[in-house]
Design a protein around this motif. Structure first.
Motif, short mmCIF file in Angstrom:
data_model
loop_
_atom_site.label_atom_id
_atom_site.label_comp_id
_atom_site.label_asym_id
_atom_site.label_seq_id
_atom_site.Cartn_x
_atom_site.Cartn_y
_atom_site.Cartn_z
N THR A 155 0.84 -1.20 0.00
CA THR A 155 0.00 0.00 0.00
C THR A 155 0.88 1.25 0.00
O THR A 155 2.07 1.18 0.29
N TYR A 176 -1.04 -3.64 -5.44
CA TYR A 176 -2.16 -4.14 -4.64
C TYR A 176 -2.35 -5.64 -4.91
O TYR A 176 -2.47 -6.06 -6.05
N VAL A 320 -7.23 0.63 1.62
CA VAL A 320 -7.79 -0.57 0.98
C VAL A 320 -9.31 -0.49 0.91
O VAL A 320 -9.92 -0.83 -0.11
#
Length: 384
Positions: A155, A176, A320
């Protein structure tokens, strides 16, 4: 083996660590290997150091280990990284070596290295690890950052954290990952065993690592019950933390007993894929109170099953979730409790979170995961 064109790049994927990997890193490695096979690229040939399923099933170093057995594992890991893996590089002559478990060989290699460093926990939370082990492992990580190395992380939050501790000597790229593909059939008998009704429980799946903040969740749930008189339960599935310093399972067990919640808070231990699937399918909501994460796979798994998510406002989880979860102030028991009440009372909010979550989960597909790697592999190396 097919003939290689001049444009084909050989990629060696190190899967040795699957013999001990658990939770997030295991998922990362397995899903990367699966995606490489499912979505081949005409200009890339993948070579695996191990067959993923076989290496994952190896029980040699799993379970409770004596000090001698633990030492043997560390020696085995060192031999692999510093001698056997470099020998495979000589054998296969790859253009790129991918090490998805933090550590690349210290030896000089005639290829690019893509080293996956999932998070900065070793630097951010040193007290959570045995001091000797942390010092040793961090030294392995740093010794492998040499020559033509590029760091992959999970991330933007992890990238910024790593920059703080490692500096900008090595290019860092965010990729990701994809959540675990739960292909096993659902096991509804597991819910019957614990007398769990559909949408009758809050859920958390994962180890009882201290950073997961599970005592906070238990206390918030107790407050939720006393405020609402709800019949809902709380399911905490997963095993102990990975070290004595990190393990909050005894703390949670004692807390549940002190609060008299033995019938309301269920500690199931490790669960199979079929049991995980059943838990997701039946859950009212997933609660993720963690104080530090590099990614947060359960957020995407829950959203993919149409389960609304309550999560702390920790940066990686916010990143996320992408606004598709219900965030609470990290470490704030009352705020977590209020979010649990809000979700139970506001059906429209619950429906909106489910819809937004399903859409968000599609952004993290296996195809997107491997395509990001393809792009890096085929690109020219970036200078530090």
């Amino acid at each position: 083996m097919r003939n290689l064109t001049p444009l084909t790049l050989k990629v060696l994927l190190d899967l040795q660590y699957l013999n001990v990997a658990t939770t997030g890193i295991k998922t990362y490695m397995m899903e990367l290997a699966k995606a490489a096979r499912k979505y081949p690229h005409p200009e890339i040939e993948w070579i695996f150091t191990h067959e993923p399923e076989d290496q994952s099933a190896d029980q040699t170093y799993k379970g409770n280990q004596s000090k001698i057995q633990k030492l043997n594992y560390h020696l085995d890991y060192f031999r692999w990284k510093e001698f056997q893996l470099p020998d495979l590089v000589k054998k296969y002559k790859p253009d790129v070596l991918i090490c998805p478990d933090f550590v690349a060989p210290a030896a000089s290699l005639p290829c690019r290295r893509l080293t996956v460093i999932h998070d900065a926990f070793f630097w951010q939370m040193p007290k959570n690890y045995p001091s000797w082990w942390r010092k040793y492992f961090v030294s392995l990580i740093k010794k492998g950052l040499k020559e033509n190395t590029e760091i992959i992380t999970t991330t933007e939050y992890s990238k910024q954290s790593l920059l703080n501790y490692l500096g900008s000597s090595w290019p860092i790229t965010v990729v990701y990952q994809a959540p675990k593909g739960l292909k096993s059939a659902s096991d509804p008998k597991f819910l019957d065993k614990y007398k769990l009704e559909k949408e009758g429980y809050f859920l958390h799946i994962g180890t009882f690592d201290r950073r997961k903040n599970l005592p906070l969740l238990v206390n918030a749930f107790a407050e939720f019950l006393s405020t609402t008189r709800s019949e809902k339960k709380l399911v905490l599935a997963g095993g102990p933390g990975q070290s004595r310093q990190m393990n909050d399972l005894p703390v949670v067990r004692n807390l549940v007993k002190e609060l008299g919640l033995e019938e309301k808070v269920l500690l199931t231990g490790y669960v199979s894929d079929g049991e995980i699937k059943a838990l997701y399918e039946g859950a009212f909501a997933y609660v993720f109170p963690s104080e530090n994460e590099g990614f947060g796979i359960p957020i995407l798994e829950s959203m993919g099953f149409g389960v609304p998510v309550i999560h702390s406002d920790q940066p990686a989880l916010l990143e996320v979730a992408g606004g598709a979860g219900l965030a609470f102030a990290g470490g704030n028991q009352s705020d977590l409790m209020e979010k649990m009440i809000l979700l139970e009372r506001e059906n429209e909010l619950k429906s909106n979170l489910i819809q937004a979550g399903r859409a968000r989960s599609k952004d993290f597909s296996a195809q997107n995961f491997i395509q990001a790697f393809h792009q890096i592999i085929l690109s020219s190396p970036t200078s530090p």
